[in-house]
Write a protein that holds these residues in place. Structure first.
Motif, mmCIF file in Angstrom:
data_model
loop_
_atom_site.group_PDB
_atom_site.id
_atom_site.type_symbol
_atom_site.label_atom_id
_atom_site.label_comp_id
_atom_site.label_asym_id
_atom_site.label_seq_id
_atom_site.Cartn_x
_atom_site.Cartn_y
_atom_site.Cartn_z
ATOM 1 N N GLU A 1 37.093 -25.520 -80.201
ATOM 2 C CA GLU A 1 36.883 -24.179 -80.735
ATOM 3 C C GLU A 1 35.398 -23.804 -80.823
ATOM 4 O OE1 GLU A 1 38.921 -23.586 -84.452
ATOM 5 O OE2 GLU A 1 40.748 -24.538 -83.698
ATOM 6 N N VAL A 2 34.529 -24.726 -80.439
ATOM 7 C CA VAL A 2 33.081 -24.521 -80.544
ATOM 8 C C VAL A 2 32.520 -24.157 -79.171
ATOM 9 C CG1 VAL A 2 30.871 -25.609 -81.128
ATOM 10 C CG2 VAL A 2 32.927 -26.177 -82.444
ATOM 11 N N ILE A 3 31.674 -23.149 -79.139
ATOM 12 C CA ILE A 3 30.976 -22.789 -77.899
ATOM 13 C C ILE A 3 29.851 -23.805 -77.714
ATOM 14 C CG2 ILE A 3 29.625 -21.025 -76.705
ATOM 15 C CD1 ILE A 3 32.658 -20.398 -77.258
ATOM 16 N N CYS A 4 29.929 -24.579 -76.657
ATOM 17 C CA CYS A 4 28.930 -25.613 -76.357
ATOM 18 C C CYS A 4 28.367 -25.397 -74.960
ATOM 19 C CB CYS A 4 29.554 -27.000 -76.419
ATOM 20 S SG CYS A 4 30.251 -27.450 -77.991
ATOM 21 N N LEU A 5 27.242 -25.999 -74.726
ATOM 22 C CA LEU A 5 26.620 -26.016 -73.399
ATOM 23 C C LEU A 5 26.328 -27.459 -73.051
ATOM 24 C CD1 LEU A 5 24.127 -23.112 -74.108
ATOM 25 C CD2 LEU A 5 26.059 -22.994 -72.537
ATOM 26 N N THR A 6 26.066 -27.719 -71.784
ATOM 27 C CA THR A 6 25.628 -29.056 -71.380
ATOM 28 C C THR A 6 24.168 -28.974 -70.964
ATOM 29 O OG1 THR A 6 26.147 -28.849 -69.027
ATOM 30 C CG2 THR A 6 27.943 -29.580 -70.501
ATOM 31 N N ALA A 7 23.550 -30.130 -70.850
ATOM 32 C CA ALA A 7 22.151 -30.176 -70.415
ATOM 33 C C ALA A 7 22.001 -29.610 -69.011
ATOM 34 C CB ALA A 7 21.631 -31.609 -70.476
ATOM 35 N N GLN A 8 23.087 -29.613 -68.227
ATOM 36 C CA GLN A 8 23.040 -29.073 -66.871
ATOM 37 C C GLN A 8 23.386 -27.585 -66.800
ATOM 38 O OE1 GLN A 8 21.627 -30.729 -64.367
ATOM 39 N NE2 GLN A 8 21.242 -32.143 -66.045
ATOM 40 N N HIS B 1 28.855 -14.229 -77.470
ATOM 41 C CA HIS B 1 29.423 -14.679 -78.742
ATOM 42 C C HIS B 1 28.550 -14.300 -79.942
ATOM 43 C CE1 HIS B 1 32.713 -16.874 -76.909
ATOM 44 N NE2 HIS B 1 31.857 -17.290 -75.999
ATOM 45 N N ARG B 2 27.382 -13.729 -79.653
ATOM 46 C CA ARG B 2 26.432 -13.315 -80.697
ATOM 47 C C ARG B 2 25.955 -14.496 -81.544
ATOM 48 N NH1 ARG B 2 25.971 -7.723 -81.160
ATOM 49 N NH2 ARG B 2 27.584 -6.623 -80.027
ATOM 50 N N TYR B 3 25.691 -15.618 -80.888
ATOM 51 C CA TYR B 3 25.169 -16.804 -81.559
ATOM 52 C C TYR B 3 23.674 -16.906 -81.329
ATOM 53 C CZ TYR B 3 29.993 -18.493 -82.006
ATOM 54 O OH TYR B 3 31.313 -18.641 -82.307
ATOM 55 N N THR B 4 22.980 -17.453 -82.299
ATOM 56 C CA THR B 4 21.541 -17.676 -82.166
ATOM 57 C C THR B 4 21.226 -19.137 -81.854
ATOM 58 O OG1 THR B 4 21.308 -18.026 -84.539
ATOM 59 C CG2 THR B 4 20.976 -15.779 -83.722
ATOM 60 N N ALA B 5 22.233 -19.997 -81.975
ATOM 61 C CA ALA B 5 22.057 -21.419 -81.695
ATOM 62 C C ALA B 5 23.399 -21.992 -81.225
ATOM 63 C CB ALA B 5 21.583 -22.150 -82.946
ATOM 64 N N VAL B 6 23.317 -22.933 -80.272
ATOM 65 C CA VAL B 6 24.520 -23.518 -79.684
ATOM 66 C C VAL B 6 24.280 -25.011 -79.458
ATOM 67 C CG1 VAL B 6 26.050 -23.472 -77.671
ATOM 68 C CG2 VAL B 6 25.083 -21.353 -78.519
ATOM 69 N N PRO B 7 25.283 -25.859 -79.753
ATOM 70 C CA PRO B 7 25.136 -27.296 -79.470
ATOM 71 C C PRO B 7 25.045 -27.562 -77.964
ATOM 72 C CG PRO B 7 27.053 -26.875 -80.878
ATOM 73 C CD PRO B 7 26.559 -25.556 -80.386
ATOM 74 N N VAL B 8 24.245 -28.558 -77.621
ATOM 75 C CA VAL B 8 24.109 -28.994 -76.228
ATOM 76 C C VAL B 8 24.629 -30.432 -76.150
ATOM 77 C CG1 VAL B 8 22.522 -29.428 -74.311
ATOM 78 C CG2 VAL B 8 22.095 -27.513 -75.886
ATOM 79 N N LEU B 9 25.508 -30.669 -75.169
ATOM 80 C CA LEU B 9 26.137 -31.972 -75.011
ATOM 81 C C LEU B 9 25.775 -32.595 -73.673
ATOM 82 C CD1 LEU B 9 29.751 -30.991 -76.178
ATOM 83 C CD2 LEU B 9 27.791 -31.660 -77.587
ATOM 84 N N SER B 10 25.851 -33.920 -73.633
ATOM 85 C CA SER B 10 25.683 -34.615 -72.354
ATOM 86 C C SER B 10 26.989 -34.498 -71.582
ATOM 87 C CB SER B 10 25.348 -36.092 -72.602
ATOM 88 O OG SER B 10 26.488 -36.759 -73.117
ATOM 89 N N ASP B 11 26.966 -34.894 -70.329
ATOM 90 C CA ASP B 11 28.188 -34.879 -69.520
ATOM 91 C C ASP B 11 29.256 -35.804 -70.103
ATOM 92 O OD1 ASP B 11 27.162 -33.029 -67.735
ATOM 93 O OD2 ASP B 11 26.394 -34.564 -66.361
ATOM 94 N N GLU B 12 28.827 -36.811 -70.866
ATOM 95 C CA GLU B 12 29.761 -37.753 -71.479
ATOM 96 C C GLU B 12 30.284 -37.260 -72.824
ATOM 97 O OE1 GLU B 12 26.507 -38.825 -70.612
ATOM 98 O OE2 GLU B 12 27.236 -39.246 -68.594
ATOM 99 N N GLY B 13 29.776 -36.128 -73.290
ATOM 100 C CA GLY B 13 30.245 -35.579 -74.561
ATOM 101 C C GLY B 13 29.425 -35.968 -75.775
ATOM 102 N N HIS B 14 28.272 -36.601 -75.565
ATOM 103 C CA HIS B 14 27.395 -36.940 -76.683
ATOM 104 C C HIS B 14 26.589 -35.704 -77.095
ATOM 105 C CE1 HIS B 14 27.874 -41.041 -74.867
ATOM 106 N NE2 HIS B 14 28.190 -41.262 -76.129
ATOM 107 N N PHE C 1 30.449 -35.906 -79.698
ATOM 108 C CA PHE C 1 30.517 -34.669 -80.473
ATOM 109 C C PHE C 1 31.986 -34.317 -80.687
ATOM 110 C CE2 PHE C 1 30.859 -30.006 -80.445
ATOM 111 C CZ PHE C 1 29.979 -29.670 -81.463
ATOM 112 N N ILE C 2 32.373 -34.102 -81.945
ATOM 113 C CA ILE C 2 33.770 -33.756 -82.211
ATOM 114 C C ILE C 2 33.916 -32.388 -82.869
ATOM 115 C CG2 ILE C 2 34.617 -36.115 -82.270
ATOM 116 C CD1 ILE C 2 34.551 -35.954 -85.329
ATOM 117 N N GLY C 3 32.793 -31.740 -83.204
ATOM 118 C CA GLY C 3 32.879 -30.409 -83.782
ATOM 119 C C GLY C 3 31.695 -30.104 -84.671
ATOM 120 N N ILE C 4 31.847 -29.037 -85.445
ATOM 121 C CA ILE C 4 30.786 -28.615 -86.359
ATOM 122 C C ILE C 4 31.384 -28.272 -87.720
ATOM 123 C CG2 ILE C 4 29.296 -27.684 -84.531
ATOM 124 C CD1 ILE C 4 30.214 -24.842 -85.440
#
Length: 139
Positions: free
Chosen positions: A12-19, A32-45, A115-118
């Protein structure tokens, strides 16, 4: 109280990857009108949190980067100013409160550091307010 009660799960979280590209980041944040978003590795870290300011400063301070070529540049090259440190799923409410003072959300990871959520700051404030009102009503 178990923080899993407050968890907004990863799906349910808008995430991006390093790529992800700068353009993808800007478009998702705008949509989504967000000012900050989590960034994950390809492995989900969890890697960190990208902010509008990070993107703005990158555009300003990196010669040759423009909105027109933003699709050619990846988030892996953007320095992230905020150290939005995650908490483990077993963290307690005190851990959440101390982190939420400076962050809009607190990233949560599992035993494998995936990463499992926020947990949103607004949910933490609502919980604290309810505790205060309950304590005041008992007096």
């Amino acid at each position: 109280m178990n923080i899993a009660f407050f968890l907004v799960p990863k799906h349910e979280v808008i995430c991006l990857t390093a790529q992800s590209t700068l353009r993808q980041a800007l478009e998702r944040m705008e949509y989504h009108r967000y000012t900050a978003v989590p960034v994950l590795s390809d492995e989900g870290h969890y890697i960190g949190t990208i902010t509008e300011g990070d993107l703005l400063w990158y555009f300003k301070n990196t010669p040759g980067v423009t909105f027109e070529n933003a699709h050619r540049h990846h988030l892996s090259s953007v320095p992230m100013r905020m150290q939005n440190a995650p908490v483990h799923i077993d963290a307690n409410m005190n851990d959440l409160i101390s982190k939420a003072k400076a962050q809009n959300f607190v990233p949560v990871t599992d035993d494998r550091k995936h990463f499992i959520g926020i947990v949103r700051r607004s949910d933490i404030i609502e919980y604290c307010a309810a505790q205060l009102f309950t304590a005041a009503a008992k007096q």
